[in-house]
Design a protein around this motif. Structure first.
Motif, short mmCIF file in Angstrom:
data_model
loop_
_atom_site.label_atom_id
_atom_site.label_comp_id
_atom_site.label_asym_id
_atom_site.label_seq_id
_atom_site.Cartn_x
_atom_site.Cartn_y
_atom_site.Cartn_z
N SER A 1 13.89 13.11 -11.00
CA SER A 1 13.29 11.90 -11.55
C SER A 1 13.34 10.75 -10.56
O SER A 1 14.35 10.51 -9.92
CB SER A 1 14.02 11.50 -12.83
N ARG A 2 12.22 10.06 -10.48
CA ARG A 2 12.12 8.83 -9.70
C ARG A 2 11.46 7.81 -10.60
O ARG A 2 10.47 8.11 -11.27
CB ARG A 2 11.27 9.05 -8.45
N MET A 3 12.03 6.60 -10.64
CA MET A 3 11.52 5.57 -11.54
C MET A 3 10.82 4.48 -10.74
O MET A 3 11.29 4.06 -9.68
CB MET A 3 12.66 4.95 -12.36
N VAL A 4 9.71 4.02 -11.29
CA VAL A 4 8.94 2.92 -10.71
C VAL A 4 8.67 1.92 -11.82
O VAL A 4 8.32 2.32 -12.94
CB VAL A 4 7.61 3.43 -10.10
N TYR A 5 8.80 0.63 -11.51
CA TYR A 5 8.65 -0.41 -12.53
C TYR A 5 7.64 -1.46 -12.08
O TYR A 5 7.50 -1.78 -10.91
CB TYR A 5 9.99 -1.09 -12.80
N ALA A 6 6.98 -2.02 -13.09
CA ALA A 6 6.16 -3.20 -12.83
C ALA A 6 7.07 -4.39 -12.57
O ALA A 6 8.17 -4.47 -13.11
CB ALA A 6 5.27 -3.48 -14.05
N PRO B 1 -2.71 -7.92 -28.40
CA PRO B 1 -4.03 -8.37 -28.84
C PRO B 1 -4.64 -9.36 -27.85
O PRO B 1 -3.99 -10.33 -27.45
CB PRO B 1 -3.76 -9.02 -30.20
N GLY B 2 -5.86 -9.09 -27.45
CA GLY B 2 -6.56 -9.99 -26.55
C GLY B 2 -6.13 -9.90 -25.10
O GLY B 2 -6.61 -10.67 -24.27
N LYS B 3 -5.23 -8.97 -24.79
CA LYS B 3 -4.76 -8.84 -23.42
C LYS B 3 -5.08 -7.45 -22.88
O LYS B 3 -5.27 -6.50 -23.64
CB LYS B 3 -3.25 -9.10 -23.35
N GLU B 4 -5.11 -7.35 -21.57
CA GLU B 4 -5.36 -6.06 -20.94
C GLU B 4 -4.14 -5.16 -21.06
O GLU B 4 -3.00 -5.62 -21.19
CB GLU B 4 -5.72 -6.25 -19.47
N ARG B 5 -4.40 -3.87 -21.00
CA ARG B 5 -3.32 -2.90 -20.97
C ARG B 5 -2.44 -3.16 -19.74
O ARG B 5 -2.95 -3.42 -18.65
CB ARG B 5 -3.93 -1.50 -20.90
N GLU B 6 -1.13 -3.09 -19.94
CA GLU B 6 -0.20 -3.39 -18.85
C GLU B 6 0.76 -2.22 -18.65
O GLU B 6 1.53 -1.87 -19.56
CB GLU B 6 0.61 -4.66 -19.17
N GLY B 7 0.72 -1.62 -17.49
CA GLY B 7 1.67 -0.58 -17.14
C GLY B 7 3.04 -1.17 -16.90
O GLY B 7 3.17 -2.21 -16.25
N LEU B 8 4.08 -0.51 -17.42
CA LEU B 8 5.43 -1.05 -17.36
C LEU B 8 6.36 -0.22 -16.48
O LEU B 8 7.10 -0.76 -15.68
CB LEU B 8 6.01 -1.13 -18.77
N SER B 9 6.37 1.08 -16.70
CA SER B 9 7.33 1.92 -16.00
C SER B 9 6.77 3.32 -15.89
O SER B 9 5.88 3.71 -16.63
CB SER B 9 8.66 1.95 -16.74
N CYS B 10 7.34 4.05 -14.96
CA CYS B 10 6.95 5.44 -14.77
C CYS B 10 8.16 6.21 -14.30
O CYS B 10 8.95 5.70 -13.48
CB CYS B 10 5.82 5.53 -13.75
#
Length: 124
Positions: free
Chosen positions: A56-61, A41-50
């Motif tokens: 498979s290849r993983m990328v993280y914030a 609430p009150g915050k921007e959307r935040e990408g965490l992982s992909c």
């Protein structure tokens, strides 16, 4: 059209762990890269992982690197987000979403379809 549904959220104490699940209805999930993002609430959307398709290849914030881990089981059409060492600031609604590519990080994640989300609350 891919439909996604998240589950596994809940109330957890600081320092605890949760495993979120994302179920997908798609002919071949391995064609899709899947990201997790959260919205508080009150915050921007935040990408965490992909996690990309196959292989498979993983990328993280940076904010979750070392604490969160994403994985997938294409046969079961499931994607997971393992969250450890949870903090009160991790409280948010968590969503999984399709992305075109994991690229180099959150700035390159353009979310396509996503589910209704699952609430994660970290509190003592």
């Amino acid at each position: 059209q891919v439909e996604l549904a998240e589950s596994g959220g809940g109330l957890v104490q600081p320092g605890g762990s949760l495993r979120l699940s994302c179920s997908a209805s798609a002919f071949a999930l391995d064609y899709y890269a899947i990201a997790w993002f959260r919205q508080a609430p009150g915050k921007e959307r935040e990408g965490l992982s992909c996690i990309s398709g196959s292989p498979s290849r993983m990328v993280y914030a940076e904010s979750v690197k070392g604490r969160f881990a994403t994985s997938r089981d294409n046969r079961k059409k499931m994607v997971y987000l393992e969250m450890n060492s949870l903090k009160p600031e991790d409280t948010a609604v968590y969503h999984c979403a399709t992305v075109v590519s994991c690229g180099s990080g959150p700035d390159s994640w353009h979310f396509g379809a996503w589910g209704q989300g699952t609430q994660v609350t970290v509190s003592s």
